[in-house]
Scaffold this motif. Sequence first.
Motif, mmCIF file in Angstrom:
data_model
loop_
_atom_site.group_PDB
_atom_site.id
_atom_site.type_symbol
_atom_site.label_atom_id
_atom_site.label_comp_id
_atom_site.label_asym_id
_atom_site.label_seq_id
_atom_site.Cartn_x
_atom_site.Cartn_y
_atom_site.Cartn_z
ATOM 1 N N ARG A 81 10.946 6.983 4.815
ATOM 2 C CA ARG A 81 11.353 5.689 4.252
ATOM 3 C C ARG A 81 10.553 5.387 2.994
ATOM 4 O O ARG A 81 9.345 5.671 2.934
ATOM 5 N N THR A 96 8.524 -1.444 -4.962
ATOM 6 C CA THR A 96 8.593 -2.765 -5.590
ATOM 7 C C THR A 96 8.353 -2.590 -7.082
ATOM 8 O O THR A 96 7.269 -2.173 -7.503
ATOM 9 N N GLN A 113 12.431 -5.351 -5.095
ATOM 10 C CA GLN A 113 12.024 -4.368 -4.082
ATOM 11 C C GLN A 113 13.251 -3.684 -3.492
ATOM 12 O O GLN A 113 14.166 -4.352 -3.010
ATOM 13 N N SER A 114 13.244 -2.370 -3.551
ATOM 14 C CA SER A 114 14.340 -1.595 -2.967
ATOM 15 C C SER A 114 13.813 -0.711 -1.853
ATOM 16 O O SER A 114 12.746 -0.106 -1.978
ATOM 17 N N GLU A 115 14.587 -0.666 -0.797
ATOM 18 C CA GLU A 115 14.199 0.118 0.369
ATOM 19 C C GLU A 115 15.248 1.208 0.590
ATOM 20 O O GLU A 115 16.449 0.943 0.519
ATOM 21 N N TYR A 116 14.756 2.411 0.837
ATOM 22 C CA TYR A 116 15.636 3.567 1.056
ATOM 23 C C TYR A 116 15.161 4.339 2.275
ATOM 24 O O TYR A 116 13.956 4.383 2.550
ATOM 25 N N THR A 142 18.020 -4.255 -1.274
ATOM 26 C CA THR A 142 17.247 -4.611 -2.461
ATOM 27 C C THR A 142 17.023 -6.111 -2.427
ATOM 28 O O THR A 142 17.947 -6.884 -2.184
ATOM 29 N N ILE A 191 9.764 2.202 0.249
ATOM 30 C CA ILE A 191 9.910 0.794 -0.152
ATOM 31 C C ILE A 191 9.193 0.680 -1.490
ATOM 32 O O ILE A 191 7.964 0.820 -1.575
ATOM 33 N N PHE A 202 5.092 2.673 0.612
ATOM 34 C CA PHE A 202 5.237 1.269 0.178
ATOM 35 C C PHE A 202 4.415 1.169 -1.102
ATOM 36 O O PHE A 202 3.183 1.234 -1.068
ATOM 37 N N SER A 212 6.096 6.539 5.872
ATOM 38 C CA SER A 212 6.722 5.626 4.923
ATOM 39 C C SER A 212 5.867 5.490 3.680
ATOM 40 O O SER A 212 4.645 5.670 3.719
ATOM 41 N N PHE A 238 4.686 -4.951 6.550
ATOM 42 C CA PHE A 238 4.764 -3.490 6.598
ATOM 43 C C PHE A 238 3.492 -2.918 7.222
ATOM 44 O O PHE A 238 3.561 -2.062 8.120
#
Length: 192
Positions: free
Chosen positions: A140, A144, A180-183, A171, A142, A20, A18, A52
Motif C-alpha cells: 500500500r 501526500t 493525499q492519494s492512496e493506492y 484521493t 499513501i 506513508f 505500507s 496510520f
Amino acid sequence: MVEACEGSAPGEVAVKASVFVGTSLDGFIARANGDLDFLPPGGGEPHGYDEFMATVDALVIGRKTFETALSFDPWPYGAKPVFVLSTRPLVAAPREAVVERMSGAPAEIVSQLTARGVRHAYVDGGSTIQQFLQAGLIQRLIITRVPVLIGDGIPLFGALRRDIALRHVATRAHSSGLVQSEYVVVANQVDG
Ligand SMILES: NC(=O)c1ccc[n+]([C@@H]2O[C@H](COP(=O)([O-])OP(=O)(O)OC[C@H]3O[C@@H](n4cnc5c(N)ncnc54)[C@H](OP(=O)(O)O)[C@@H]3O)[C@@H](O)[C@H]2O)c1
C-alpha cells in the motif's frame, strides 16, 4: 487488516508493508542535501499520519532516514520497534528509541520481520521504498503531495525493471493544499 502474502510458509502470515510519505508535487521527498524545509512545519494540517501509525507495529527505514529522525526532538517513533537498514554500525539513538540494525535483500528483511511477529511494517526512505517496491514487497502507498515544485532532490520513485500496476483507493484534498492519494499494489508482481 492482516493480509497473507505470497511467499510465506503455511500457517504463517507474512508482513504487510505500507508507505506513508510526503512529497513535493514534482515527486521529491527531500532536497538533494536532505533538507525537508519545503514540507509544512510539524507535518502541516492533520492528514492521517497518527491514524496510520496506530496501525503499524514496526518501521523499516533506511540509514539516511534514521539519521534525519535522530535530528528530531522528541524521537518521532515513540516505542515502536524501528529496524534500520544499513551495512554498517549505527550511530547511537536516544534511550527511549527501540532500534535494531538489519541488512540484506528486501525478501530477507521481510522474512526476519515475519519471524519476529511483525504484521504491518511502515517502510520509509527513498531508496529503501524503491527497493521494496521493486521486490514486490509493498502492498500500500499513501502519498501526500505538498503544493510546491522544488525542481531537484531525492526522488520517491526511480527506475524499474518493469511496470508496477496500482489500484487507486482514494484521493483526499485538504484545505491547506495537501493532496493525499492512496493506492494498493496489484498483487502477484514479484520480481525475480
Ligand atoms: N518526505 C518524506 O516523507 C520523507 C520520508 C522519509 C525520508 N525522507 C528523507 O529522505 C532522505 C533519505 O532517503 P534516501 O533515499 O537518501 O535514503 P534511505 O532510504 O533513507 O537510506 C539509504 C541507506 O539505507 C541503507 N540501506 C538501504 N537498503 C538497504 C539494505 N537492503 N540493506 C542494508 N542497508 C540498506 C544504506 O545505508 P548504508 O549506506 O549505511 O549501508 C543506504 O545508504 C532523507 O533526507 C530523509 O529525511 C523524507
